[in-house]
Design an enzyme around this catalytic site. Structure first.
Site, PDB file in Angstrom:
ATOM      1  N   LYS A  66     -34.549 -56.692  18.648  1.00 57.76           N
ATOM      2  CA  LYS A  66     -33.424 -57.028  19.738  1.00 57.76           C
ATOM      3  C   LYS A  66     -33.085 -58.497  19.665  1.00 57.76           C
ATOM      4  O   LYS A  66     -33.970 -59.251  19.970  1.00 57.76           O
ATOM      5  CB  LYS A  66     -33.752 -56.460  20.929  1.00 57.76           C
ATOM      6  CG  LYS A  66     -33.629 -54.982  20.865  1.00 57.76           C
ATOM      7  CD  LYS A  66     -33.869 -54.383  22.517  1.00 57.76           C
ATOM      8  CE  LYS A  66     -32.764 -54.092  23.412  1.00 57.76           C
ATOM      9  NZ  LYS A  66     -33.199 -53.486  24.804  1.00 57.76           N
TER      10      LYS A  66
HETATM   11  C1  E4P Z   1     -31.650 -50.893  26.221  1.00 54.41           C
HETATM   12  O1  E4P Z   1     -31.799 -51.495  25.258  1.00 54.41           O
HETATM   13  C2  E4P Z   1     -31.394 -51.827  27.570  1.00 54.41           C
HETATM   14  O2  E4P Z   1     -32.398 -52.921  27.362  1.00 54.41           O
HETATM   15  C3  E4P Z   1     -31.664 -51.312  28.894  1.00 54.41           C
HETATM   16  O3  E4P Z   1     -30.709 -49.834  28.728  1.00 54.41           O
HETATM   17  C4  E4P Z   1     -30.927 -51.780  29.943  1.00 54.41           C
HETATM   18  O4  E4P Z   1     -30.921 -51.161  31.008  1.00 54.41           O
HETATM   19  P1  E4P Z   1     -30.827 -51.490  32.643  1.00 54.41           P
HETATM   20  O5  E4P Z   1     -29.497 -51.975  32.922  1.00 54.41           O
HETATM   21  O6  E4P Z   1     -31.120 -50.282  33.287  1.00 54.41           O
HETATM   22  O7  E4P Z   1     -32.088 -52.504  32.506  1.00 54.41           O
END
Ligand code: E4P
Length: 215
Positions: free
Chosen positions: A83
């Site tokens: 990521k």
């Molecule tokens: C996934 O890749 C993201 O990091 C995650 O869905 C973020 O979710 P949140 O906004 O509930 O922290």
């Protein structure tokens, strides 16, 4: 539609895998921090259980630092997807890493133009954060519709991961729009299976079954 599970918790991943609901996993530093275990142990355990992409977040900020960090993360397991934050340095890193065969997932995407940059950089995956946009009084799913339209218009190969999912309606809307992937917290996966009429129906069938002569 592919389901990724949005967690670093191995028990949740095992339970959802048994139900056939895990095509991949997404983690982030917040999710990993909740596990209170060494980072590498957490990621290795996940990769052992899941036969699919496992997103692991790089935390460097410059392209010169992101690229070696991502190379290191990708060596943990062949299924690791790195990521990369949606910044201009991040896009430099994405272009270089994808050329090297390292898959990237551009994270913290909050507008279709950001997604367009990630598509042009060649990201394998792009994660628009719908729940956090909703929290800020914007329609998060509109961003997903725009991203899918752009991909359709130009034939970009990036897959959209609908991220920051908060409730079953996000999943339903993503599926109706034809999003490639939804990354779903375990709690929301469970919610998808629920309907009060199912519970009432089971209760009635079980009590009527009691009235059936068995011999
Ligand atoms: C996934 O890749 C993201 O990091 C995650 O869905 C973020 O979710 P949140 O906004 O509930 O922290």
């Amino acid at each position: 539609m592919k389901f990724f599970i949005d967690t670093a918790n191995i028990e949740e991943i095992k339970k959802a895998t048994r139900m056939g609901l895990v095509d991949g996993v997404t983690t982030n530093p917040t999710l990993v921090s909740r596990e209170n275990r060494p980072f590498l142990d957490v990621i290795r355990d996940i990769c052992e259980v899941v036969d699919g992409p496992v997103s692991v977040e790089a935390v460097s900020m410059t392209a010169d630092e992101l690229i070696p960090e991502a190379r290191k993360l990708s060596k943990i397991h062949p299924n690791v997807v790195v990521k990369i934050p949606m910044t201009l340095d991040g896009m430099v890193a994405v272009r270089q890493l994808e050329q090297e065969g390292i898959k990237t997932n551009v994270t913290l995407v909050f507008s279709p133009n950001q997604a367009l940059l990630a598509m042009k950089a060649g990201a394998s995956y792009i994660s628009p954060f719908v729940g956090r946009l909703d929290d800020a009084a914007h329609e998060g799913m509109d961003m997903v519709a725009d991203c899918l339209e752009i991909i359709e218009n130009y034939g970009f190969t990036s897959e959209i991961i609908v991220a920051s999912i908060r409730h079953p309606l996000h999943v339903l809307t993503a599926a109706r729009m034809g999003a490639h992937i939804a990354t779903i917290p375990y709690k929301v996966m469970v919610q998808l299976s629920k309907h009060p009429l199912t519970d009432v129906g089971i209760e009635r069938f079980l009590s009527d079954w009691e009235k059936v002569p068995k011999t």
